[in-house]
Write an enzyme that holds these catalytic residues in place. Structure first.
Site, PDB file in Angstrom:
ATOM      1  N   PRO A 283       0.790  -1.226   0.000  1.00 51.71           N
ATOM      2  CA  PRO A 283       0.000   0.000   0.000  1.00 51.71           C
ATOM      3  C   PRO A 283       0.824   1.279   0.000  1.00 51.71           C
ATOM      4  CG  PRO A 283      -0.209  -1.162   2.096  1.00 51.71           C
ATOM      5  CD  PRO A 283       0.467  -2.096   1.138  1.00 51.71           C
ATOM      6  N   ASN A 284       0.344   2.218  -0.806  1.00 45.07           N
ATOM      7  CA  ASN A 284       0.869   3.592  -0.915  1.00 45.07           C
ATOM      8  C   ASN A 284       2.186   3.707  -1.671  1.00 45.07           C
ATOM      9  OD1 ASN A 284      -1.270   4.902   0.594  1.00 45.07           O
ATOM     10  ND2 ASN A 284      -0.465   3.828   2.374  1.00 45.07           N
TER      11      ASN A 284
ATOM     12  N   ARG B 268       4.945  12.612  -1.710  1.00 42.65           N
ATOM     13  CA  ARG B 268       5.145  13.145  -0.348  1.00 42.65           C
ATOM     14  C   ARG B 268       6.259  12.335   0.325  1.00 42.65           C
ATOM     15  NH1 ARG B 268       1.763  16.429  -1.470  1.00 42.65           N
ATOM     16  NH2 ARG B 268      -0.359  16.753  -0.717  1.00 42.65           N
TER      17      ARG B 268
ATOM     18  N   TYR C 242      11.589   8.592   1.298  1.00 41.73           N
ATOM     19  CA  TYR C 242      11.548   7.621   0.190  1.00 41.73           C
ATOM     20  C   TYR C 242      12.169   8.130  -1.110  1.00 41.73           C
ATOM     21  CZ  TYR C 242       8.230   5.605   3.482  1.00 41.73           C
ATOM     22  OH  TYR C 242       7.647   5.098   4.615  1.00 41.73           O
TER      23      TYR C 242
ATOM     24  N   ASN D  12       7.965  -5.948  -1.094  1.00 45.90           N
ATOM     25  CA  ASN D  12       7.956  -4.834  -0.154  1.00 45.90           C
ATOM     26  C   ASN D  12       6.490  -4.677   0.260  1.00 45.90           C
ATOM     27  OD1 ASN D  12       7.941  -2.493   1.292  1.00 45.90           O
ATOM     28  ND2 ASN D  12       9.128  -1.294  -0.189  1.00 45.90           N
TER      29      ASN D  12
ATOM     30  N   ALA E 287       3.300  -0.963   4.658  1.00 38.83           N
ATOM     31  CA  ALA E 287       2.786  -0.972   6.042  1.00 38.83           C
ATOM     32  C   ALA E 287       2.337  -2.368   6.486  1.00 38.83           C
ATOM     33  CB  ALA E 287       1.635   0.012   6.177  1.00 38.83           C
TER      34      ALA E 287
ATOM     35  N   GLU F 213      12.909  -9.806   0.955  1.00 43.99           N
ATOM     36  CA  GLU F 213      12.191  -8.631   1.472  1.00 43.99           C
ATOM     37  C   GLU F 213      12.978  -7.363   1.143  1.00 43.99           C
ATOM     38  OE1 GLU F 213      12.270  -8.488   5.771  1.00 43.99           O
ATOM     39  OE2 GLU F 213      10.610  -7.048   5.859  1.00 43.99           O
TER      40      GLU F 213
ATOM     41  N   HIS G 279      12.942  -2.997   1.737  1.00 50.75           N
ATOM     42  CA  HIS G 279      12.383  -1.733   2.222  1.00 50.75           C
ATOM     43  C   HIS G 279      13.259  -0.608   1.718  1.00 50.75           C
ATOM     44  CE1 HIS G 279       9.343  -3.601   4.542  1.00 50.75           C
ATOM     45  NE2 HIS G 279      10.232  -4.442   5.020  1.00 50.75           N
TER      46      HIS G 279
ATOM     47  N   ARG H 145      13.717   3.564  12.421  1.00 50.65           N
ATOM     48  CA  ARG H 145      12.476   4.346  12.468  1.00 50.65           C
ATOM     49  C   ARG H 145      11.635   3.981  13.710  1.00 50.65           C
ATOM     50  NH1 ARG H 145       9.820   4.577   6.663  1.00 50.65           N
ATOM     51  NH2 ARG H 145       8.589   6.159   7.776  1.00 50.65           N
TER      52      ARG H 145
HETATM   53  O1  CA2 Z   1      10.721   1.706   3.474  1.00 44.89           O
HETATM   54  C1  CA2 Z   1       9.849   1.038   2.912  1.00 44.89           C
HETATM   55  O2  CA2 Z   1       9.980   0.570   1.791  1.00 44.89           O
HETATM   56  C2  CA2 Z   1       8.508   0.810   3.614  1.00 44.89           C
HETATM   57  O3  CA2 Z   1       8.068  -0.496   3.292  1.00 44.89           O
HETATM   58  C3  CA2 Z   1       7.551   1.851   3.072  1.00 44.89           C
HETATM   59  C4  CA2 Z   1       6.185   1.833   3.756  1.00 44.89           C
HETATM   60  C5  CA2 Z   1       6.332   1.853   5.277  1.00 44.89           C
HETATM   61  O4  CA2 Z   1       5.060   1.696   5.880  1.00 44.89           O
HETATM   62  C6  CA2 Z   1       7.257   0.764   5.774  1.00 44.89           C
HETATM   63  O5  CA2 Z   1       7.382   0.857   7.174  1.00 44.89           O
HETATM   64  C7  CA2 Z   1       8.619   0.899   5.131  1.00 44.89           C
HETATM   65  C8  CA2 Z   1       5.356   3.033   3.330  1.00 44.89           C
HETATM   66  C9  CA2 Z   1       5.161   3.196   1.854  1.00 44.89           C
HETATM   67  C10 CA2 Z   1       4.371   4.456   1.652  1.00 44.89           C
HETATM   68  O6  CA2 Z   1       5.014   5.284   0.737  1.00 44.89           O
HETATM   69  C11 CA2 Z   1       4.665   6.589   0.699  1.00 44.89           C
HETATM   70  C12 CA2 Z   1       4.845   7.199  -0.516  1.00 44.89           C
HETATM   71  C13 CA2 Z   1       4.540   8.527  -0.642  1.00 44.89           C
HETATM   72  C14 CA2 Z   1       4.044   9.254   0.431  1.00 44.89           C
HETATM   73  C15 CA2 Z   1       3.868   8.625   1.636  1.00 44.89           C
HETATM   74  C16 CA2 Z   1       4.169   7.289   1.762  1.00 44.89           C
END
Ligand code: CA2
Length: 145
Positions: free
Chosen positions: A9-10, A17, A22, A74, A77, A98, A100, A107
């Site tokens: 997701p996301n 953002r 990221y 990946n 969340a 895996e 990230h 974090r």
């Molecule tokens: O670091 C990573 O790849 C994560 O898997 C990214 C997830 C986070 O929940 C994990 O703890 C670590 C979040 C991906 C959401 O990406 C966004 C993209 C744009 C704006 C906000 C979030």
């Protein structure tokens, strides 16, 4: 050799953002990097992104039947919450890595557990987009053995 890349997701919102966490490249740029890595490694690649836990479980299960040799995941969340994704990875018993983008180990406390990671043979954490390339390389080497 056929690899499935699963993004949770996301991740389709990359580059919009939270660029300080990221980076500023978007999801299309990530897909382009993954396809370039697949060409370099001489393997077939399929990309899948979903914001829905059940859809991710369904896609992992499908990998068991469609000739997929290995999975890069990946779960975003869902990494920190989803026993269902862990169970799906265990059910299909395909080699998995895996990834990230950010260094989750530095974090928030709630990011310190990875359920999906428990079914993965390798972990590429905090390497940015390049973590996907490293994970694909690891899978190709592992599958050759
Ligand atoms: O670091 C990573 O790849 C994560 O898997 C990214 C997830 C986070 O929940 C994990 O703890 C670590 C979040 C991906 C959401 O990406 C966004 C993209 C744009 C704006 C906000 C979030």
């Amino acid at each position: 050799m056929k690899l499935l890349i699963v993004n949770g997701p996301n991740l389709n919102m990359l580059g919009i953002r939270e660029k300080h966490i990221y980076g500023d490249r978007d999801y299309d740029a990530l897909c382009a990097l993954i396809r370039a890595e697949a060409d370099r490694l001489g393997c077939e690649v399929e990309l899948f992104q979903s914001n829905h836990e059940g859809a991710i479980v369904d896609r992992i299960q499908q990998a068991y039947f469609d000739g997929t040799d290995g999975i890069v995941i990946n779960p975003a969340a869902y990494t920190h919450t989803s026993v269902a994704i862990l169970d799906a990875l265990k059910a299909v018993q395909l080699p998995a890595a895996e990834v990230h983008i950010s260094d989750v180990s530095k974090r928030e406390p709630f990011r310190q557990i990875s359920y999906a990671g428990m079914a993965c043979g390798a972990h590429f954490i905090g390497l940015g987009f390049q973590g996907y390339g490293k994970a694909m390389e690891w899978l190709v080497e592992t599958l050759k053995k």
